[in-house]
Design an enzyme around this catalytic site. Sequence first.
Site, PDB file in Angstrom:
ATOM      1  N   HIS A 105      50.529  10.997  43.371  1.00  0.00           N
ATOM      2  CA  HIS A 105      49.632   9.909  43.780  1.00  0.00           C
ATOM      3  C   HIS A 105      49.910   9.458  45.207  1.00  0.00           C
ATOM      4  O   HIS A 105      51.072   9.241  45.588  1.00  0.00           O
ATOM      5  CB  HIS A 105      49.804   8.704  42.847  1.00  0.00           C
ATOM      6  CG  HIS A 105      49.550   9.022  41.401  1.00  0.00           C
ATOM      7  ND1 HIS A 105      48.336   9.453  40.929  1.00  0.00           N
ATOM      8  CD2 HIS A 105      50.372   8.995  40.319  1.00  0.00           C
ATOM      9  CE1 HIS A 105      48.412   9.652  39.623  1.00  0.00           C
ATOM     10  NE2 HIS A 105      49.644   9.391  39.228  1.00  0.00           N
ATOM     11  N   LYS A 130      73.273  35.064  29.790  1.00  0.00           N
ATOM     12  CA  LYS A 130      73.874  34.527  31.023  1.00  0.00           C
ATOM     13  C   LYS A 130      72.765  33.898  31.848  1.00  0.00           C
ATOM     14  O   LYS A 130      71.781  34.555  32.194  1.00  0.00           O
ATOM     15  CB  LYS A 130      74.552  35.660  31.806  1.00  0.00           C
ATOM     16  CG  LYS A 130      75.464  35.158  32.902  1.00  0.00           C
ATOM     17  CD  LYS A 130      76.698  34.435  32.350  1.00  0.00           C
ATOM     18  CE  LYS A 130      77.927  35.307  32.409  1.00  0.00           C
ATOM     19  NZ  LYS A 130      79.091  34.669  31.758  1.00  0.00           N
ATOM     20  N   ARG A 183      39.703  10.195  47.863  1.00  0.00           N
ATOM     21  CA  ARG A 183      41.136   9.973  47.734  1.00  0.00           C
ATOM     22  C   ARG A 183      41.888  11.221  48.179  1.00  0.00           C
ATOM     23  O   ARG A 183      41.288  12.275  48.391  1.00  0.00           O
ATOM     24  CB  ARG A 183      41.497   9.631  46.276  1.00  0.00           C
ATOM     25  CG  ARG A 183      41.292  10.782  45.319  1.00  0.00           C
ATOM     26  CD  ARG A 183      41.830  10.487  43.911  1.00  0.00           C
ATOM     27  NE  ARG A 183      41.667  11.660  43.052  1.00  0.00           N
ATOM     28  CZ  ARG A 183      42.167  11.780  41.843  1.00  0.00           C
ATOM     29  NH1 ARG A 183      42.839  10.777  41.310  1.00  0.00           N
ATOM     30  NH2 ARG A 183      41.989  12.877  41.132  1.00  0.00           N
ATOM     31  N   THR A 195      78.096  37.760  27.348  1.00  0.00           N
ATOM     32  CA  THR A 195      77.254  37.302  28.460  1.00  0.00           C
ATOM     33  C   THR A 195      77.793  37.855  29.772  1.00  0.00           C
ATOM     34  O   THR A 195      77.045  38.072  30.717  1.00  0.00           O
ATOM     35  CB  THR A 195      77.173  35.765  28.505  1.00  0.00           C
ATOM     36  OG1 THR A 195      78.442  35.229  28.861  1.00  0.00           O
ATOM     37  CG2 THR A 195      76.710  35.185  27.183  1.00  0.00           C
ATOM     38  N   GLN A 249      42.122  17.587  36.525  1.00  0.00           N
ATOM     39  CA  GLN A 249      41.796  18.439  35.380  1.00  0.00           C
ATOM     40  C   GLN A 249      40.712  19.450  35.756  1.00  0.00           C
ATOM     41  O   GLN A 249      40.805  20.644  35.430  1.00  0.00           O
ATOM     42  CB  GLN A 249      41.302  17.580  34.193  1.00  0.00           C
ATOM     43  CG  GLN A 249      42.395  16.801  33.485  1.00  0.00           C
ATOM     44  CD  GLN A 249      42.601  15.393  34.012  1.00  0.00           C
ATOM     45  OE1 GLN A 249      42.434  15.134  35.201  1.00  0.00           O
ATOM     46  NE2 GLN A 249      42.996  14.482  33.138  1.00  0.00           N
TER      47      GLN A 249
END
Length: 312
Positions: free
Chosen positions: A261, A12, A185, A57, A233
């Site tokens: 971005h 479920k 940035r 379920t 990263q």
Amino acid sequence: MAIVLGSNRYGKAENRVVRIYRDTGRHTIRDLNVSTALRGDFARAHTDGDQADVLPTDTQKNTAFAYAKEVGIASPEEYAVALGTRLLEAAPRATGAQVRVEEYAWDRIPVGEDDQGDGGGHDHSFVRRGTEVRTCVVTVEGRGDGREVQVLSGMEDLVVLKSTGSEFRGFLKDRYTTLEETTDRVLATSLTARWRWAGAHVLDGGTDMDAGYASVRQTLLSTFATTYSRALQETLYAMGRAVLETHQQIAEIRFSAPNKHHVLYDLERFGLDNDGEVFLADDRPYGLIEASVLRDDAPDAGSAWTDVRAFL
Ligand SMILES: O=c1[nH]c(=O)c2[nH]c(=O)[nH]c2[nH]1
């Protein structure tokens, strides 16, 4: 040639279980979205329409709600282990039960002049906290002494942004490259992370999973804040290392991080300079950076990651 049944599971999905603790006038709330799934030998249900081995379920749903009362929700992880163990016991043909939980956090509504929302707040009125969702995935296999439990804890949509302290340069360039190098940035992501506890004995050993979540979350946030980023990263790897360095019981952590971005908007056309002040928050496409960080002697993950979406 024969056509055969492949892998299958059933359960479920998305039981919205809300448990209120009201033993005193100061209530607490645990707001969960619980999905269960049983794997095992359910071939006859598919090939012969025979339900003899099938724990409905609907029963799985009822157990999820009953356990919110009978076992309680000390933490999503402890509740999920109890529920998974019970479902496996109730369905003899099952070889594994997976319980996935999302938890929505509620804060007490700050009331009164002195209350800055710092843990005081109203006794029984709450406001939903941001976008972040706490998660766990518990997989139980085997019964009794042979029981194996894997616990993943994590979060989805922890949205973070740093307005400087991030660069991206020195990358490969070819005839299709238009991206300009930048030494300053905006770095933003909506982090999904899951970490695997080194063994379910962390629960038997009385590890406070709520405190563990808060501590991992704080480690992720403070590392994001204080680490200069040469790429998302590098930031993810630093965050993963920090979690493993400070939490001995965690064997590995996996991240899925969209790079949200922020593109400097061209204001020159209007005779205005734009020194990193006005950005277009671009919602798609987005870079999708995914990585796992683990101990080289991490214990085997078994089925911990089986069917866990959005992870390598
Ligand atoms: O942190 C980043 N990693 C990338 O791999 C990448 N690629 C890109 O275009 N921008 C970025 N930013």
